[in-house]
Design a protein around this motif. Structure first.
Motif: not given
Length: 384
Positions: A13-21, A23-32, A118-128
């Motif tokens: 039930g919680e929205p997903i937040e993404f971090a886009l990597a 060459d200029k750095g890291i920026s945060l994006l909402s699911a939409s 969540a529609g992320l069927k090909t995502a990789r799973l990595v221990a934080d």
């Protein structure tokens, strides 16, 4: 152009937040605003409290043999049977070892189901915790604390007693960098505040600058796109292998009959051995499973880890000279093994009596003297 996106494992039930990597750095994006595309490379961080992260020297073998070798190499460090663990192998490290990550297969199925929903069927799973830098580090995430100490990366529940947390960082071979005012206060050190990025952004940045990630989605949990990529890369070799297989199978067919007869004889011998070992018991269809169940009968009561550690710390008198050197908890049996330091012989018996007064079973291991102190082992478990 494919993008690299990072996310935390979403709660229902919680929205997903993404971090886009980039060459200029890291920026945060909402699911939409992320506008996920099928070509995007997505990494989802999962809690390292549920993943054992190790570095192991392994022989040069195929993938299946590597996983089997890694599991047995870590058998003493696992709280579950080797055959019940899912093993993921990472790329070789500069020192010659490989990352080996262990997780419960049932939990992997749950995580993959969450990704699919969540529609992320090909995502990789990595221990934080696996992406933390090599320098001594402690990160407060709220519910858990991520550690990197002397090259070992792991996570601990935030409810762990302060003394246990302090004992962990005392093993660091260099000053530890602590991020989070609450954990810094509990450890009695300064809050480093080394990054203005939120946790997801910081993990993404470390992942970008660190060694190759160890994807937990291996073996039975590999995504469909990963499987297609691997098959495509090996297609010419597979065609040649198929031709060789036809010839090979013709030879195997000649040996099958002899092997079948041998298997029948061995099965008869195994059943006779079982009948002699367990007289009066019916002979089961699956002998291997039956023998394991005989040797590893379930424990009626299990002492929870937090309760066991709390009772142990409360039982150690103030200024008694008794200290806890290390703790090891076996989740399968509910036993807590503590390596203790005593000021003199006999102190272990006093501590044992104090713990048993709280209604738990205590057993003492061998004691030995070293550098003017007495070292000994103490095992706590639920009273029967």
């Amino acid at each position: 152009m494919a993008r690299r996106l990072y996310a935390m494992l979403p709660s229902p039930g919680e929205p997903i937040e993404f971090a886009l990597a980039t060459d200029k750095g890291i920026s945060l994006l909402s699911a939409s605003s992320a506008d996920i595309d099928s070509s995007d490379e997505i990494v989802v961080f999962v809690p390292a409290t549920e993943v054992g992260c190790f570095d192991v020297r392994l022989p040069n073998q195929g993938v299946t043999e590597l996983r089997r070798s890694a599991a047995f190499a870590l058998e003493d460090d696992l709280a579950v049977a080797v055959e019940d663990a899912h093993v993921a192998i990472g790329q070789p490290l500069p020192g010659g070892s490989r990352p080996v990550h262990i997780v419960d297969p049932a939990l992997m199925e749950q995580w993959v189901s969450i990704l699919n929903t969540a529609g992320l069927k090909t995502a990789r799973l990595v221990a934080d915790a696996s992406v933390l830098p090599a320098t001594p580090t402690a990160i407060d995430t709220g519910g858990r604390i991520l550690f990197s100490i002397n090259g070992r990366r792991f996570a601990a529940d935030a409810q762990l007693p302060d003394d246990a947390l302090k004992a962990l960082i005392q093993k660091a071979d260099a000053p530890i960098s602590v991020s989070g005012s609450q954990i810094a206060q509990r450890l009695g050190v300064a809050d480093a505040q080394s990054s203005s990025l939120p946790l997801l952004g910081q993990l993404a940045q470390w992942a970008e600058n660190g060694p190759p990630l160890t994807d937990l989605r291996q073996g039975a949990f590999v995504s469909r796109r990963q499987a297609e990529i691997r098959i495509g890369a090996w297609r010419p070799a597979l065609i040649l292998a198929a031709a060789a297989t036809v010839t090979f199978l013709s030879v195997i067919a000649l040996e099958t009959h002899a092997l079948s007869r041998l298997a029948t004889a061995l099965d008869s011998q195994a059943r006779a051995t079982y009948a002699a070992a367990f007289p009066g018991a019916p002979i089961p269809a699956n002998l291997a499973s039956a023998v394991r169940s005989q040797n590893t009968a379930p424990v009626a009561n299990r002492l929870p880890f937090l309760e066991a550690t709390a009772l142990l710390y409360e039982a150690v008198p103030v200024d008694s000279g008794i200290s806890i050197q290390s703790l090891r908890y076996d989740r399968a049996t509910g036993r807590l093994l503590a390596n203790m330091v005593y000021p003199n012989y006999g102190s272990d018996a006093d501590l044992k009596n104090a713990l048993e007064a709280n209604g738990i079973a205590v057993s003492l291991g061998d004691s030995r003297q070293q550098d003017g102190q007495v070292l000994g082992d103490l095992t706590l478990e639920a009273a029967r």
